[in-house]
Design an enzyme around this catalytic site. Structure first.
Site, short mmCIF file in Angstrom:
data_model
loop_
_atom_site.label_atom_id
_atom_site.label_comp_id
_atom_site.label_asym_id
_atom_site.label_seq_id
_atom_site.Cartn_x
_atom_site.Cartn_y
_atom_site.Cartn_z
N GLU A 1 -4.68 -2.60 4.67
CA GLU A 1 -4.34 -2.04 3.36
C GLU A 1 -5.13 -0.76 3.09
O GLU A 1 -5.59 -0.50 1.98
CB GLU A 1 -4.55 -3.09 2.26
CG GLU A 1 -3.66 -4.29 2.46
CD GLU A 1 -3.76 -5.36 1.39
OE1 GLU A 1 -4.42 -5.11 0.36
OE2 GLU A 1 -3.19 -6.45 1.58
N GLU B 1 -0.02 -10.71 5.72
CA GLU B 1 -0.12 -11.27 4.37
C GLU B 1 1.23 -11.11 3.68
O GLU B 1 1.79 -10.02 3.64
CB GLU B 1 -1.17 -10.54 3.53
CG GLU B 1 -2.60 -10.73 3.95
CD GLU B 1 -3.57 -10.04 2.97
OE1 GLU B 1 -3.23 -9.91 1.77
OE2 GLU B 1 -4.65 -9.63 3.42
#
Length: 417
Positions: A204, A309
């Site tokens: 991320e 995720e």
């Protein structure tokens, strides 16, 4: 996104204790930490987002008929079957809960085990042997299992470090200041006999959460990534695969600006939750730097995709999102996917998502790597006729006649030892 339950100390959940406690309970009466969930017992309090609790739907028998395991199909020669798994906890409890999750899915095989190294200090990022050992043991029990390890690129990784300091740290990393920490990690993984670990490095990076974010200096970030990969690949015996995993969408910076190059990236992943509020799954596919862009970008670079995720979020118990995401992955065949399973994202440890939980379970019930179940909508679950177990209490399957004699299911609390 930073799962808020990743950073706990290691505390083993001894599965063998369940059988011992059950035997003691039957032979000599009540045992500390063991209880019976009876019909007259009050309903356990609803879990808060910060305390994962095994849900009634996860632990009770299916309320409606579930699809039986389909007939095995063969995987084409030379192809690795897609793996799926779930994130349940970073430490040993995550490993201990995986068999329970698999049992809830009718024995479906979880081939991907997913955990995160803490990012508080460099010694955490170097990977404590005590932390990694239990995951290595799980991985090595079966040859076809996959260990997925998220690795921060900087210490103080969730401490709100300013853009100016992040820029300075990235440039230090690009100059080789932190190489030795990643060499230590690589050596430990090889020593633990998990040299083929999938490393989700600096995940991320296109956001604002982490000290390893890319935005303050994308060029320095890419050079730093390349130094880390080169350093870890230099360790004898390693077979690591490096997963470049942004969050879906533009976020703080388009994630393509952070891509460090095909030579040091083995997998192109994406963390994709059901957000923002009101956004349909079709919009998540079509948005700039969204799901379709991810698939197209990976194809253009000749790389497999992954979803380290994913899960529910801003749109609540959204069964349509769950159905659509499962269908998307069935179509595009990621190398692996791991659902984030705690509130508000999850389907097993979170009681707030019963419709999505039922759909996920119905779709994957009894699944193996050689079988593909039909992805069809399922009816809403009927509320269970038996009460849920108390919070933090794992039911023990003792057979119907024993449960009738006890007046309910026997359960074992996680926190009594």
């Amino acid at each position: 996104m930073a799962p808020q339950h990743k950073r706990a100390g290691v505390r083993r959940l001894a599965l063998g204790a369940a059988a011992v406690a059950a035997s003691a309970a039957l032979a000599s009466g009540p045992v500390a930490g063991v209880g019976v969930a009876r019909a007259a017992d009050p309903r356990a309090p609803a879990p808060s987002p910060t305390t994962p609790v095994a849900t009634p739907s996860a632990l009770a028998p299916p309320a409606v008929p579930l699809p039986s395991a389909p007939a095995p199909a063969t995987t084409p020669a030379g192809e690795e079957a897609p793996a799926f798994g779930v994130f349940l906890k970073s430490d040993a409890r995550g490993v201990a809960r995986m068999p329970l999750f698999s049992h809830w899915l009718g024995g479906a095989e979880l081939r991907a085990g997913h955990t995160y190294l803490p990012g508080h200090r460099w010694r955490d990022i170097e990977g404590s042997a005590d932390f990694l050992k239990v995951w290595a043991h799980w991985r090595n029990k079966k040859a076809d299992r996959m260990l997925v390890l998220n690795v921060p690129m900087q210490e103080r990784n969730e401490e709100g470090v300013s853009d100016g300091e992040v820029r300075w740290l990235l440039r230090q990393g690009a100059a080789g200041e932190f190489d030795h920490h990643f060499r230590v990690l690589a050596e430990r993984l090889v020593e633990l006999k998990v040299p083929d670990t999938v490393i989700v490095l600096g995940w991320e990076m296109n956001g604002t959460t982490y000290t390893h974010r890319c935005g303050p200096d994308p060029e320095a970030w890419k050079k730093y990534w390349n130094r880390i990969v080169t350093t870890m690949r230099s360790v004898p015996g390693q077979k690591f695969r490096f997963d470049f995993t942004p969050s879906r969408g533009v976020d703080a910076v388009p994630w393509t600006k952070c891509y460090p190059g095909d030579d040091t990236v083995d997998i192109i992943g994406m963390d994709s939750y059901d957000q923002p509020a009101g956004m349909s799954f079709e919009q998540q596919v079509k948005e700039p730097y969204g799901l379709q862009h991810h698939v197209d970008f990976a194809k253009a670079h000749g790389k497999p995709i992954s979803y380290p995720e994913w899960g529910l979020f801003r749109n609540g118990d959204n069964a349509e999102y769950m159905r659509s995401m499962l269908a998307w992955m069935e179509e595009h065949k990621p190398l692996y996917n791991t659902l984030t399973d705690y509130c508000p994202h999850g389907v097993w440890q979170c009681g707030a998502n019963p419709r999505s939980s039922h759909l996920y379970r119905s779709t994957l019930f009894g699944r193996t790597d050689q079988a593909t179940p039909p992805l069809t909508p399922t009816p809403k679950p009927t509320p269970p006729s038996t009460p849920p177990p108390p919070a933090d209490c794992t039911p023990l399957d003792l057979g119907s006649w024993v449960e009738e004699w006890l007046g309910g299911k026997l359960c074992l609390r996680f926190d009594w030892w």
